[in-house]
Design an enzyme around this catalytic site. Structure first.
Site, PDB file in Angstrom:
ATOM      1  N   LYS B  84       0.806  -1.222   0.000  1.00 37.71           N
ATOM      2  CA  LYS B  84       0.000   0.000   0.000  1.00 37.71           C
ATOM      3  C   LYS B  84       0.842   1.277   0.000  1.00 37.71           C
ATOM      4  O   LYS B  84       0.430   2.301  -0.543  1.00 37.71           O
ATOM      5  CB  LYS B  84      -0.950   0.003   1.206  1.00 37.71           C
ATOM      6  CG  LYS B  84      -2.028  -1.076   1.158  1.00 37.71           C
ATOM      7  CD  LYS B  84      -3.029  -0.815   0.047  1.00 37.71           C
ATOM      8  CE  LYS B  84      -4.199  -1.799   0.105  1.00 37.71           C
ATOM      9  NZ  LYS B  84      -5.104  -1.640  -1.063  1.00 37.71           N
ATOM     10  N   GLU B 106      -9.890   5.697   3.122  1.00 38.28           N
ATOM     11  CA  GLU B 106     -10.731   4.639   3.630  1.00 38.28           C
ATOM     12  C   GLU B 106      -9.829   3.460   3.929  1.00 38.28           C
ATOM     13  O   GLU B 106      -8.752   3.337   3.344  1.00 38.28           O
ATOM     14  CB  GLU B 106     -11.771   4.233   2.580  1.00 38.28           C
ATOM     15  CG  GLU B 106     -11.259   3.272   1.483  1.00 38.28           C
ATOM     16  CD  GLU B 106     -10.196   3.876   0.562  1.00 38.28           C
ATOM     17  OE1 GLU B 106     -10.116   5.113   0.481  1.00 38.28           O
ATOM     18  OE2 GLU B 106      -9.439   3.101  -0.070  1.00 38.28           O
ATOM     19  N   SER B 372       1.430  -9.665  -1.072  1.00 40.91           N
ATOM     20  CA  SER B 372       1.151  -8.228  -0.986  1.00 40.91           C
ATOM     21  C   SER B 372       1.254  -7.660   0.423  1.00 40.91           C
ATOM     22  O   SER B 372       1.425  -6.467   0.599  1.00 40.91           O
ATOM     23  CB  SER B 372      -0.238  -7.946  -1.557  1.00 40.91           C
ATOM     24  OG  SER B 372      -1.195  -8.750  -0.904  1.00 40.91           O
TER      25      SER B 372
END
Lengths: 264, 389
Positions: B84, B106, B372
């Site tokens: 991220k 969010e 990830s």
């Protein structure tokens, strides 16, 4: 000529537009409330179409969407709500709808059913002119007016463009979530009415968190041709969920006060 | 291709109040993303702060066990514990160049919220993170991490109280405060330019993977696997390989099974519709109402998928498959035991799919799984489930 353009052409005073979410709090009561709003003097009925994700709405109306869906709202029932109202009233009815409801039904099919039910205008909240080619074609085919929103953040150039894609009336609103002094809202609405009037010949209707008769008079004094009242009506539904008679009585009294504030 | 469209998908289906902020962002991104000073700034942060490039790890034990050559792209080693940060550093730098002082985001699993808190802290921007009440409960650790780094976590109590509703609240906030605020979307979803911009920031994953596999194997990989919620880590890996003869598999949240309705598999079981500003595959009913979703992984608990994935699904360029919560839990402990790497429950979806390939491909078949995120955030949840079982 559509019902909307007829109304604005002939009425000779600003109009009152009352909003409620179709099917709030349930199908039967929702029809009753719509009739009450009309009976108390609203010149146009604006019906919100229940959606799980009403991202352009504030907390009061979000809850109304949730109540309506819990109460069994469907697209079929939306159209039958309109047919029921049409049995006793000829006021223009405008839908405020999120585009996915239309898209899922099929744009052409939705417009066809809407016209057949007696709907006069559609405001697709999340469908800017850039994405609305298909929608406009079908609205035109069925003689339904396409209502659009402009905000204080809408540039002059964009306002002109939007007005070119609009019929019926232009919906002027402030930015959602902007709270603060009432004076600022009044100033903002005056400025917005002035700007919109420069770029369009459409009737201008203002919905700015209006809740009191003096707000109505304020908006009328800006030269706007219409006043839209939403949350303040819907909060009266929330306030009487256990007593439908009292709910309707409260809404009737309230809408009458607003209608009186417009004058003749 | 029309502006902001991926085939018929994507677009800008937003209320008028958002058109101004979107146009401002689009313009700023178009100008800045090609400027050397911006690119240098970002790549400096990515290398000296975020820890890029990330390794491509050959998993000898798993490879022996499954019968093909498995590599992990180690996005779990990016600062913050997931891919991220690639995106949040990019967007936060952009926001600062635009003169914004506040970021909103969010978050579902909390990973994007954490990555936004990190970027905000290091770049001197204040951060408010919208997070569903349900997710706050299942991801306590990440809430604490965000707060520790100075972010405010705002609980979302509307709708299903998960990621979808957190996005709704963030959009409402942005309409009201776009003058000083940038909405930092965490995946390749939302209106244009977000899906494009987030893909560009995440494509660093695929670019590195490409030369790393070349170096290790002397050729391109045969198969790439990544989990897909909104789909940012998957697009980040896949995008560089779209023109190559490489099999691409996107793994969706099968939850309790597609047949049960309790899942988050938008490509596998959804239909096209408009939510959060874009046309894409959605989980919806016949009236267009958005369905509640379920996944063991909060980050995949979302009823939509990015517009580019929607297009790649229609083109059949990427295969989208579901794996169930149970398969995910097995993969979670399998990778931990075999390789000493605890995957995030989201990433464990991709591992679970790789495990299914055992016996179906030759021994020299090269598979890259995008790991990830790391699984530390999920350890308490999994321990609780095993304790309760």
């Amino acid at each position: 000529m559509t019902r909307l353009s007829d109304l604005f052409r002939t009425i000779g005073r600003p109009v009152l537009i009352g909003f409620t979410v179709a099917g709030d709090p349930d199908y039967e009561s929702g029809i009753g409330i719509a009739k009450t709003i009309i009976g108390a003097g609203a010149d146009i009925l604006e019906l919100g179409v229940p959606f799980t994700d009403p991202v352009a709405d504030g907390p009061v109306i979000q809850k109304a969407h949730g109540r309506a869906l819990s109460g069994g709202a469907t697209t079929d029932r939306l159209f039958s709500t309109v047919r029921e109202i049409r049995k006793s009233s000829d006021v223009p009815i405008v839908l405020l709808v999120y585009y996915n409801i239309i898209y899922r039904r099929g744009v052409g099919e939705f417009c066809r059913e809407a016209a057949a039910a007696g709907i006069d205008g559609i405001l697709a909240v999340d469908l800017p002119p850039e994405e609305s080619e298909e929608m406009e074609r079908h609205l035109g085919q069925h003689c339904i007016d396409r209502i659009s929103i402009v905000t204080p953040g809408t540039s002059d150039e964009r306002m002109k463009m939007i007005a070119g894609h609009t019929s019926g009336f232009l919906y002027l609103t402030t930015l959602l979530g902007v709270t603060g002094a009432r004076e600022r809202l009044a100033k903002e609405s005056r400025e917005l009415v002035r700007r919109a009037g420069k770029h369009s010949d459409l009737p201008l209707c203002v919905g700015f968190g209006i809740s009191r008769p003096e707000h109505v008079r304020e908006i009328v004094s800006t030269g706007a041709q219409g006043v839209i009242v939403g949350s303040a009506i819907v909060s009266r539904i929330e306030g009487h969920l256990d007593n439908v008679a009292a709910m309707n009585e409260d809404i009737r009294e309230y809408v009458k006060t607003l209608r009186d504030a417009i004058g003749n | 291709m029309r502006k902001g469209k991926f085939g018929k998908f994507g677009g800008q289906f937003v209320p008028e109040g958002l058109m101004g902020p979107l146009m401002e962002l689009e313009e700023a991104y178009r100008c800045l993303s090609v400027q050397e000073v911006f690119r240098n700034d970002l790549s400096a942060y990515l290398s000296s702060y975020a820890g890029r490039e990330t390794p491509l790890t050959f998993c000898a034990n798993v490879s022996r066990d499954l019968g093909f050559r498995l590599y992990l792209k180690r996005e779990d080693l990016v600062h913050g514990g997931s891919h991220k940060l690639n995106n949040t550093l990019g967007q936060a730098l952009l926001a600062r160049h635009m003169g914004k002082t506040r970021l909103i985001a969010e978050t579902g699993a909390g990973q994007h919220g954490v990555a936004t808190a990190i970027a905000g802290a290091v770049l001197g921007l204040s951060v408010d993170v919208y997070m569903g009440e349900v997710d706050i409960v299942r991801q306590r650790l990440n809430v604490f991490r965000m707060e520790l780094m100075g972010a405010r976590v705002i609980p979302v109590r509307s709708g299903t109280r998960t990621l979808k509703d957190a996005i709704n609240e963030a959009l409402r906030d942005w309409v009201a405060r776009s003058a000083d605020t940038h909405y930092l979307i965490g995946s390749v979803v939302g209106p244009h330019p977000f899906p494009l911009m987030v893909r560009e920031f995440q494509s660093v994953i695929g670019r590195e993977t490409r030369w790393q596999v070349q170096e290790a194997e002397g050729r391109l990989p045969d198969t790439l696997i990544a989990c897909v919620g909104g789909g940012s880590n998957a697009i980040g890996l896949f995008h560089e390989f779209l023109q190559d003869e490489v099999r691409l598999i996107g793994v969706e949240a099968g939850g309790k099974g597609i047949g049960t309705g309790d899942h988050g598999a938008s490509c596998c079981a959804g239909s096209p519709g408009v939510l959060h500003g874009a046309l894409s595959y959605l989980l919806q009913d016949s009236d267009g109402q958005i369905c509640p979703t379920h996944s063991i992984a909060a980050g995949l608990d979302y009823p939509g998928v990015g517009p580019e994935h929607s297009m790649l699904h229609d083109m059949e360029r990427v295969e989208y498959v579901p794996v169930t919560d149970d398969e995910v839990l097995r993969a979670f402990s399998y990778l931990s035991k075999k390789e000493g790497i605890i995957p995030a429950l989201e990433s464990a979806h991709a591992i679970a799919q790789a495990m299914k390939m055992a016996g179906t491909v030759p021994r020299d078949h090269v598979v890259v799984v995008n790991l990830s995120g790391r699984g530390d955030k999920d350890v308490a949840q999994v321990a609780g489930m095993e304790g309760g079982a």
